[in-house]
Every structure is written in structure tokens, then in C-alpha cells.
Scaffold this motif. Structure first.
Motif, PDB file in Angstrom:
ATOM      1  N   GLY A  21     -80.359  -5.667  45.486  1.00 15.34           N
ATOM      2  CA  GLY A  21     -79.523  -4.709  44.747  1.00 15.34           C
ATOM      3  C   GLY A  21     -80.381  -3.837  43.844  1.00 15.34           C
ATOM      4  N   VAL A  81     -73.755   1.132  49.134  1.00 16.34           N
ATOM      5  CA  VAL A  81     -73.957   1.576  47.743  1.00 16.34           C
ATOM      6  C   VAL A  81     -73.710   3.082  47.611  1.00 16.34           C
ATOM      7  CG1 VAL A  81     -75.444  -0.299  46.952  1.00 16.34           C
ATOM      8  CG2 VAL A  81     -76.496   1.694  48.025  1.00 16.34           C
ATOM      9  N   SER A  92     -75.004  -3.549  41.942  1.00 18.89           N
ATOM     10  CA  SER A  92     -75.207  -3.992  43.328  1.00 18.89           C
ATOM     11  C   SER A  92     -75.787  -5.405  43.397  1.00 18.89           C
ATOM     12  CB  SER A  92     -76.145  -3.032  44.056  1.00 18.89           C
ATOM     13  OG  SER A  92     -76.398  -3.501  45.366  1.00 18.89           O
TER      14      SER A  92
END
Length: 248
Positions: free
Chosen positions: A99, A77, A26
Motif C-alpha cells: 500500500g 487505488v 491502502s
């Protein structure tokens, strides 16, 4: 909500189908998948199935980001995680900056995640609290904090003030639940970071409940370490860590 802006070249989500071990990667706040693609490609080359989702409102235009919430970023996500669960038996999660925050969020909410690798993860940024109260609609960019000459992160040139309020909510939520994380963790932190204070990683290390956890300091990179001088260190350490976890 339909996105009226097209996705910037290099900011597209990426997927690599490999073996039955999946890695979710991410990107961070105001950034794009470009910051994580070198890692994703390296993990795919090692045989793993890789998913690099584009967080909603990112990789298009900062006015698009302004309309999104932290729940939208979580949903992005979660969708990537779901994509991997349909193809893989075992899932690892890594992420840079926000992330990394989302990596921690997933570990707090999905105890079946095998292990996590947060990179310069954000859980507490003092100067952001003041920034969310300014009267301007947009602030200067926070992207491209990179030590290596000639390398530029594909990130927004402005930061929406409204979005700062959203990342603060996400960080508070994640920080308050760190003790719920029990999976193995490899925490990577840059010694010098002009976006996220390095002590964030120390707090994460101390507050997660994982029996197996390691904190590695990167001496030659700033915030966007995945595009910086320590990129190979991150890739090597991550692949070694995954191999060790899988052996147990």
C-alpha cells in the motif's frame, strides 16, 4: 473478471464522507482493509473524507489473488483516488507495505497529490526474487508480522507465487521513478520488520525529490505497524503532518 469468492468479513472497502480534504488509505500485499481501518476511522473522526479501497483479488481467497496483476492493484487505488477527487479539493495518500508502494506510485503519477505517508513501504525485497522461481504454486503466508500479543492481521494463509512476480514488477517501476515525487512526505518505518527490510524506507527518503520530508522510526512494532503497538503514533504523527502541510 467476476470474483467467485465473497469478500471476507472485515475486508470490505470503506468510505467516510467528511470535509473537502480527502485521505486515501491502502492496505498491502495479501492483506486486507482490516489493517488500515483503525487509521481510516481515526482520520474520519478528525473530520476528513476517507477512502479505503480493497485491492483487486484481496480480501477474498488467495486463488483469486493469483489471477490479478499489479495493474489491477494500481487500478483499485486509482478508483479510490478518483472517488476522492469528486468530493475533495485536497488529497493525501497513505499506505502500508505494498500500500505504501502504491502510495508512491500515485505520487509519481499525480503531482497534484498534496502529501504522502508511506508506512513500511516496499520497493526492493531481495528474497522475493528467488521465491518467484520456486516450482510450487503457493508459498507460506507473509501476513500478521505483529509484535503486539493477541493481534492478528486478516490476510491470506498462502501467497501465490505468480503474485510475487507481480509485486516485483510494481516495486521496480516505482523505485525507478522515485525522483519524480516532489510533494511533502512523512515516511514511517519499523525498526524491526520481518517482511520488508527497513532500509527500503531510507532509500525512499534519499531518492524522492521532496523538499519537505521526514523519516520516523517506530521502535515497538513489526511490519503491520498499523495494527501494532505504534498504531497511535502513526495516527498522531499523520494528523499532525496533515495539519502542518495544510497550514502552508
Amino acid at each position: 473478471m467476476e470474483e467467485k469468492y465473497s469478500v471476507l468479513e472485515g475486508a470490505e472497502p470503506f468510505y467516510f464522507e467528511g470535509n473537502n480534504i480527502g485521505i486515501l488509505v491502502s492496505h498491502g500485499f495479501t492483506g486486507s482493509t482490516q489493517s488500515m481501518r483503525p487509521l481510516g476511522e481515526a482520520y474520519a473522526k478528525a473530520g476528513y473524507t476517507v477512502c479505503g479501497p480493497r485491492l483487486k483479488g484481496h480480501g477474498t481467497h488467495y486463488e483469486e489473488m493469483e489471477k490479478t496483476t499489479y495493474q489491477d492493484w494500481v487500478a483499485s487505488v486509482e478508483q479510490g483516488y478518483q472517488w476522492l477527487t469528486e468530493r475533495c479539493d485536497t488529497i493525501f495518500v497513505t499506505g502500508l507495505s505494498m500500500g505504501g508502494t502504491l502510495t508512491l506510485y500515485l505520487a509519481e503519477n499525480h503531482p497534484d497529490i498534496k502529501a504522502i505517508i508511506p508506512i513500511n513501504a516496499a520497493i526492493e525485497i531481495q528474497n522475493m526474487a528467488a521465491a518467484q522461481n520456486v516450482e510450487a504454486r503457493f508459498l507460506d503466508a507473509i501476513g500478521s508480522d505483529i509484535k503486539k500479543p493477541g493481534v492478528k492481521e486478516l490476510a491470506y494463509e498462502k501467497t501465490p507465487v505468480r503474485s510475487i512476480g507481480e509485486i516485483i514488477k510494481l516495486m521496480e517501476d516505482v523505485k525507478s521513478n522515485l525522483s519524480q515525487i516532489t510533494c511533502p512526505a512523512l515516511i514511517l518505518v519499523s525498526k524491526e520488520d520481518h517482511v520488508v527490510p527497513p532500509d527500503n524506507s531510507q532509500i525512499i527518503y534519499e531518492q524522492i525529490s521532496s523538499k519537505e520530508k521526514r523519516l520516523i522510526q517506530m521502535d515497538n512494532s513489526y511490519h503491520v505497524a498499523t495494527l501494532d503497538n505504534d498504531q497511535d503514533v502513526i495516527i498522531t504523527e499523520t494528523l499532525n503532518f496533515i495539519e502542518q502541510v495544510l497550514k502552508k
